[in-house]
Scaffold this motif. Structure first.
Motif, PDB file in Angstrom:
ATOM      1  N   GLY A  55       5.284  12.939  -3.218  1.00 14.74           N
ATOM      2  CA  GLY A  55       5.550  12.533  -1.844  1.00 14.74           C
ATOM      3  C   GLY A  55       6.821  11.873  -1.509  1.00 14.74           C
ATOM      4  N   ILE A  56       7.598  11.774  -2.568  1.00 20.19           N
ATOM      5  CA  ILE A  56       8.904  10.873  -2.369  1.00 20.19           C
ATOM      6  C   ILE A  56       9.785  11.565  -1.228  1.00 20.19           C
ATOM      7  CG2 ILE A  56      10.961  10.170  -3.471  1.00 20.19           C
ATOM      8  CD1 ILE A  56       9.078   9.038  -5.807  1.00 20.19           C
ATOM      9  N   PRO A  57       9.937  13.064  -1.381  1.00 22.73           N
ATOM     10  CA  PRO A  57      11.048  13.574  -0.332  1.00 22.73           C
ATOM     11  C   PRO A  57      10.384  13.324   0.925  1.00 22.73           C
ATOM     12  CG  PRO A  57      10.617  15.203  -2.200  1.00 22.73           C
ATOM     13  CD  PRO A  57       9.497  13.982  -2.648  1.00 22.73           C
ATOM     14  N   ALA A  58       9.263  13.630   1.482  1.00 19.95           N
ATOM     15  CA  ALA A  58       8.652  13.201   2.675  1.00 19.95           C
ATOM     16  C   ALA A  58       8.807  11.866   2.948  1.00 19.95           C
ATOM     17  CB  ALA A  58       7.243  13.686   2.659  1.00 19.95           C
ATOM     18  N   PRO A  80       5.044   4.875  16.080  1.00 18.75           N
ATOM     19  CA  PRO A  80       6.652   4.738  15.819  1.00 18.75           C
ATOM     20  C   PRO A  80       6.989   3.527  15.158  1.00 18.75           C
ATOM     21  CG  PRO A  80       6.167   4.507  18.217  1.00 18.75           C
ATOM     22  CD  PRO A  80       4.993   4.977  17.434  1.00 18.75           C
ATOM     23  N   ASP A  81       6.387   2.445  15.318  1.00 23.38           N
ATOM     24  CA  ASP A  81       6.748   1.455  14.538  1.00 23.38           C
ATOM     25  C   ASP A  81       6.056   1.188  13.283  1.00 23.38           C
ATOM     26  OD1 ASP A  81       8.435   0.493  16.791  1.00 23.38           O
ATOM     27  OD2 ASP A  81       6.731  -0.334  17.841  1.00 23.38           O
ATOM     28  N   THR A  82       5.329   1.876  12.828  1.00 17.53           N
ATOM     29  CA  THR A  82       4.669   1.901  11.398  1.00 17.53           C
ATOM     30  C   THR A  82       5.154   2.556  10.540  1.00 17.53           C
ATOM     31  OG1 THR A  82       2.472   1.318  12.616  1.00 17.53           O
ATOM     32  CG2 THR A  82       2.290   2.201  10.278  1.00 17.53           C
ATOM     33  N   LEU A  83       5.563   2.346   9.301  1.00 17.70           N
ATOM     34  CA  LEU A  83       5.913   3.114   8.089  1.00 17.70           C
ATOM     35  C   LEU A  83       4.915   3.742   7.587  1.00 17.70           C
ATOM     36  CD1 LEU A  83       8.189   3.653   6.404  1.00 17.70           C
ATOM     37  CD2 LEU A  83       7.577   1.917   4.905  1.00 17.70           C
ATOM     38  N   ASP A  84       4.871   4.959   7.478  1.00 16.63           N
ATOM     39  CA  ASP A  84       3.838   5.812   6.964  1.00 16.63           C
ATOM     40  C   ASP A  84       4.236   7.001   5.963  1.00 16.63           C
ATOM     41  OD1 ASP A  84       1.640   7.254   5.916  1.00 16.63           O
ATOM     42  OD2 ASP A  84       1.099   7.858   8.072  1.00 16.63           O
ATOM     43  N   VAL A  85       4.466   6.566   4.699  1.00 22.71           N
ATOM     44  CA  VAL A  85       5.008   7.607   3.936  1.00 22.71           C
ATOM     45  C   VAL A  85       4.351   9.003   3.751  1.00 22.71           C
ATOM     46  CG1 VAL A  85       6.161   5.862   2.355  1.00 22.71           C
ATOM     47  CG2 VAL A  85       4.127   6.786   1.729  1.00 22.71           C
ATOM     48  N   THR A  86       3.453   9.059   4.342  1.00 27.89           N
ATOM     49  CA  THR A  86       2.496  10.280   4.234  1.00 27.89           C
ATOM     50  C   THR A  86       2.744  11.182   5.516  1.00 27.89           C
ATOM     51  OG1 THR A  86       0.380   9.521   5.028  1.00 27.89           O
ATOM     52  CG2 THR A  86       0.766   9.445   2.742  1.00 27.89           C
ATOM     53  N   ALA A  87       3.332  10.470   6.483  1.00 28.76           N
ATOM     54  CA  ALA A  87       3.657  10.978   7.737  1.00 28.76           C
ATOM     55  C   ALA A  87       4.617  12.229   7.908  1.00 28.76           C
ATOM     56  CB  ALA A  87       3.902   9.911   8.876  1.00 28.76           C
ATOM     57  N   ASN A  88       4.541  13.102   8.886  1.00 32.58           N
ATOM     58  CA  ASN A  88       5.428  14.050   9.121  1.00 32.58           C
ATOM     59  C   ASN A  88       6.757  13.466  10.098  1.00 32.58           C
ATOM     60  OD1 ASN A  88       7.040  16.131   9.501  1.00 32.58           O
ATOM     61  ND2 ASN A  88       5.459  17.544  10.521  1.00 32.58           N
ATOM     62  N   GLU A  92      10.669   9.714   6.214  1.00 34.37           N
ATOM     63  CA  GLU A  92      10.156   8.462   6.721  1.00 34.37           C
ATOM     64  C   GLU A  92      10.833   7.125   6.989  1.00 34.37           C
ATOM     65  OE1 GLU A  92       6.888   6.431   8.915  1.00 34.37           O
ATOM     66  OE2 GLU A  92       8.148   8.229   9.094  1.00 34.37           O
ATOM     67  N   PHE A  93      11.627   6.976   5.740  1.00 35.70           N
ATOM     68  CA  PHE A  93      12.495   5.775   5.662  1.00 35.70           C
ATOM     69  C   PHE A  93      13.535   6.056   6.529  1.00 35.70           C
ATOM     70  CE2 PHE A  93      11.320   5.703   0.846  1.00 35.70           C
ATOM     71  CZ  PHE A  93      10.517   4.895   1.178  1.00 35.70           C
ATOM     72  N   LEU A  94      14.079   7.369   6.537  1.00 33.98           N
ATOM     73  CA  LEU A  94      15.469   7.745   7.458  1.00 33.98           C
ATOM     74  C   LEU A  94      14.783   7.451   9.098  1.00 33.98           C
ATOM     75  CD1 LEU A  94      16.444  10.727   5.798  1.00 33.98           C
ATOM     76  CD2 LEU A  94      18.101   8.682   6.282  1.00 33.98           C
ATOM     77  N   ARG A  95      13.611   7.961   9.298  1.00 36.21           N
ATOM     78  CA  ARG A  95      13.212   7.646  10.791  1.00 36.21           C
ATOM     79  C   ARG A  95      12.999   6.180  11.146  1.00 36.21           C
ATOM     80  NH1 ARG A  95       8.939   6.259  13.575  1.00 36.21           N
ATOM     81  NH2 ARG A  95       7.849   5.590  11.656  1.00 36.21           N
ATOM     82  N   ALA A  98       0.828  -1.213   0.034  1.00 39.95           N
ATOM     83  CA  ALA A  98       0.074  -0.135   0.053  1.00 39.95           C
ATOM     84  C   ALA A  98       0.940   1.405   0.082  1.00 39.95           C
ATOM     85  CB  ALA A  98      -0.934  -0.134   1.220  1.00 39.95           C
ATOM     86  N   GLN A  99       1.986   1.262   0.785  1.00 38.29           N
ATOM     87  CA  GLN A  99       2.876   2.509   0.619  1.00 38.29           C
ATOM     88  C   GLN A  99       3.647   2.506  -0.585  1.00 38.29           C
ATOM     89  OE1 GLN A  99       3.684   4.297   3.695  1.00 38.29           O
ATOM     90  NE2 GLN A  99       1.687   3.063   4.244  1.00 38.29           N
ATOM     91  N   TRP A 100       3.982   1.481  -1.408  1.00 30.80           N
ATOM     92  CA  TRP A 100       4.737   1.501  -2.591  1.00 30.80           C
ATOM     93  C   TRP A 100       3.582   2.063  -3.671  1.00 30.80           C
ATOM     94  CZ3 TRP A 100       9.099  -0.349  -5.020  1.00 30.80           C
ATOM     95  CH2 TRP A 100       9.240  -0.598  -6.387  1.00 30.80           C
ATOM     96  N   ASP A 101       2.425   1.872  -3.514  1.00 31.12           N
ATOM     97  CA  ASP A 101       1.132   2.295  -4.591  1.00 31.12           C
ATOM     98  C   ASP A 101       1.010   3.716  -4.145  1.00 31.12           C
ATOM     99  OD1 ASP A 101       1.225  -0.397  -5.630  1.00 31.12           O
ATOM    100  OD2 ASP A 101      -0.491  -0.839  -4.510  1.00 31.12           O
ATOM    101  N   ALA A 102       1.017   4.129  -2.867  1.00 30.06           N
ATOM    102  CA  ALA A 102       0.625   5.442  -2.591  1.00 30.06           C
ATOM    103  C   ALA A 102       1.837   6.383  -3.094  1.00 30.06           C
ATOM    104  CB  ALA A 102       1.028   5.744  -1.113  1.00 30.06           C
ATOM    105  N   LEU A 103       3.052   5.894  -3.118  1.00 26.53           N
ATOM    106  CA  LEU A 103       4.136   6.753  -3.749  1.00 26.53           C
ATOM    107  C   LEU A 103       4.072   6.753  -5.352  1.00 26.53           C
ATOM    108  CD1 LEU A 103       7.274   6.136  -1.728  1.00 26.53           C
ATOM    109  CD2 LEU A 103       5.809   8.142  -1.873  1.00 26.53           C
ATOM    110  N   ARG A 104       3.760   5.664  -5.843  1.00 27.95           N
ATOM    111  CA  ARG A 104       3.648   5.662  -7.444  1.00 27.95           C
ATOM    112  C   ARG A 104       2.492   6.606  -7.995  1.00 27.95           C
ATOM    113  NH1 ARG A 104       2.381   2.175 -10.788  1.00 27.95           N
ATOM    114  NH2 ARG A 104       4.068   3.245 -12.150  1.00 27.95           N
ATOM    115  N   ALA A 105       1.374   6.849  -6.946  1.00 29.73           N
ATOM    116  CA  ALA A 105       0.331   7.459  -7.409  1.00 29.73           C
ATOM    117  C   ALA A 105       0.588   8.864  -7.058  1.00 29.73           C
ATOM    118  CB  ALA A 105      -1.020   7.007  -6.564  1.00 29.73           C
ATOM    119  N   ASP A 106       1.519   9.187  -6.152  1.00 31.00           N
ATOM    120  CA  ASP A 106       1.658  10.497  -6.042  1.00 31.00           C
ATOM    121  C   ASP A 106       3.269  10.700  -5.566  1.00 31.00           C
ATOM    122  OD1 ASP A 106       1.700  13.317  -5.302  1.00 31.00           O
ATOM    123  OD2 ASP A 106       1.101  13.110  -3.439  1.00 31.00           O
ATOM    124  N   PRO A 107       3.992  10.470  -6.795  1.00 29.13           N
ATOM    125  CA  PRO A 107       5.591  10.855  -6.760  1.00 29.13           C
ATOM    126  C   PRO A 107       6.057  12.100  -5.988  1.00 29.13           C
ATOM    127  CG  PRO A 107       4.818  10.145  -8.963  1.00 29.13           C
ATOM    128  CD  PRO A 107       3.666  10.467  -8.182  1.00 29.13           C
TER     129      PRO A 107
END
Length: 407
Positions: free
Chosen positions: A275-278, A332-340, A282-285, A264-273
């Motif tokens: 969002g990749i900088p944010a 904290p333990d959930t990857l959310d590519v739309t999170a701050n 999130e990957f770093l965190r 779902a995270q993969w598809d979210a980024l493909r749908a809205d590139p």
């Protein structure tokens, strides 16, 4: 002052720590943000796992980094680590120094990582990325680490510094020994000597025939006449070479691994590139490339949270634990590519904040954008893939990542 820390029970790090350090942190967190932990070296060090405490510690001048004093402290504690001349030569860089030495060293190298200088590298990074993805497209299955996540930042840092790309097998092998936790002192001594000899010879070659690269520039005096001494050049080269590729390799591989685990995270980024900088933040965190900060020591008693760490003690900040502190991050333990994810500590904090952070961010944004576009159905080669994580407390990275580009 808080409770004197020697009353703290000593926790241990076993071999299963590397597979899932977050399980340890969750258990430790029940007892507070600061812990005494016995490492493979046999020495009990202090590990800070709380976000607020870790952020403050990273900027606290009472937590010193001077490499000469650090090695003397290692010797007094009979630590099973390498303290020979070659080791000190490699480690006498700005990350292991305090002001005013740190201020001087950082000034001499910061000019190479200004936003303008980094932005100028974008076309070349995009070209390297495209060529690597072209090669990946020719195969039904690849190890994404070796085919993409590794050669991209290694090529970039080699070209930036002026290090021959064909030497990457050697210097990466030495690096893995130096930052790992399973090799013997003899292995570490051999890798240290080899790395120091290699960099000394490379600097001599640049001095004799300078080129348009960062190492050649560092050999020359700065505008104010200041220049790096020979040992400083070797140490700075070591820091820039290792930190300049190993962290970005892990940022790319860890991020891709977690995206493939959560479609779902993969598809979210493909749908809205856009969002990749944010998402990169999130990957770093969530699973940053650096597990623990480099080591510090107390020059005087220092209160962290409710604990007073006595003088003459070794201290780490567990960046990966701080970045999953529930007191700072809501899930904290959930990857959310739309999170701050702003405010994470993956690049450190304070005067030792990673000088190459802008370059790492740009490489990651280019890499993820291109990969998601080129291989929209990229997936694990084996649905039952279980990651094999490097045995290192410093770096958090995978040993391999087998994928199918077009399953």
């Amino acid at each position: 002052m808080g409770e004197i820390g020697f009353d703290e029970p000593v926790k241990s790090v076993d071999s299963d720590f590397y597979a899932d350090p977050h399980r340890y942190y969750e258990r430790w967190r029940q007892d507070g943000p600061v812990h005494r932990v016995r490492l493979a070296s046999g020495v009990a060090s202090w590990v800070i796992i709380g976000y607020a405490e870790g952020r403050a510690a990273l900027a606290d001048p009472r937590l010193r980094k001077n490499v000469t004093d650090m090695y003397e402290l290692f010797r007094r504690k009979d630590a099973e680590i390498l303290t020979n001349e070659s080791s000190q030569a490699l480690n006498s860089h700005m990350l292991n120094s305090d002001p005013p030495d740190h201020t001087r060293l950082r000034k001499l190298v910061t000019k190479a990582f200004t936003p303008r200088r980094v932005a100028a590298l974008r076309p070349r990074i995009e070209a390297i990325t495209a060529a690597l993805l072209d090669e990946m497209a020719e195969h039904d299955e690849v190890d994404l680490l070796q085919a993409f996540a590794n050669p991209l930042p290694v090529t970039v840092i080699c070209e930036l510094l002026g290090v021959p790309f064909e030497d990457r097998t050697d210097f990466q092998a030495w690096t893995r020994v130096l930052v790992g936790a399973v090799d013997t002192l003899e292995d570490r001594a051999a890798a240290t000597l080899a790395m120091a000899k290699y960099l000394t010879e490379l600097i001599a070659a640049k001095r004799g025939a300078p080129e348009e690269d960062l190492l050649s520039g560092l050999i020359q005096p700065a505008d104010d006449g200041d220049r790096l001494e020979e040992q400083e050049l070797v140490a700075m080269s070591f820091l820039l070479l290792v930190a300049g590729h190993e962290t970005t390799v892990n940022l790319l591989a860890n991020g891709i691994y977690h995206l493939l685990r959560d479609r779902a995270q993969w598809d979210a980024l493909r749908a809205d590139p856009s969002g990749i900088p944010a998402a990169v933040e999130e990957f770093l965190r969530h699973e940053g490339p650096v597990g623990w900060s480099t080591i510090r020591f107390t020059a005087e008693p220092v209160q962290i949270g409710e604990i007073t760490i006595p003088a003459g003690e070794l201290v780490y900040v567990a960046l990966s634990a701080a970045n999953r502190d529930p007191a700072r991050f809501a899930t904290p333990d959930t990857l959310d590519v739309t999170a701050n994810a702003s405010g994470h500590l993956a690049f450190g904090h304070g005067i030792h904040f990673c000088v190459g952070a802008p370059l790492a961010r740009m490489e990651a944004e280019i890499a993820f954008s291109a990969l998601l576009t080129r291989f929209p159905t990229l997936d694990f080669a084996d649905p039952a893939y279980t990651p094999d994580w490097q045995h290192s407390i410093l770096f958090r990275g995978l040993a391999d990542l087998p994928v199918r580009p077009n399953p």
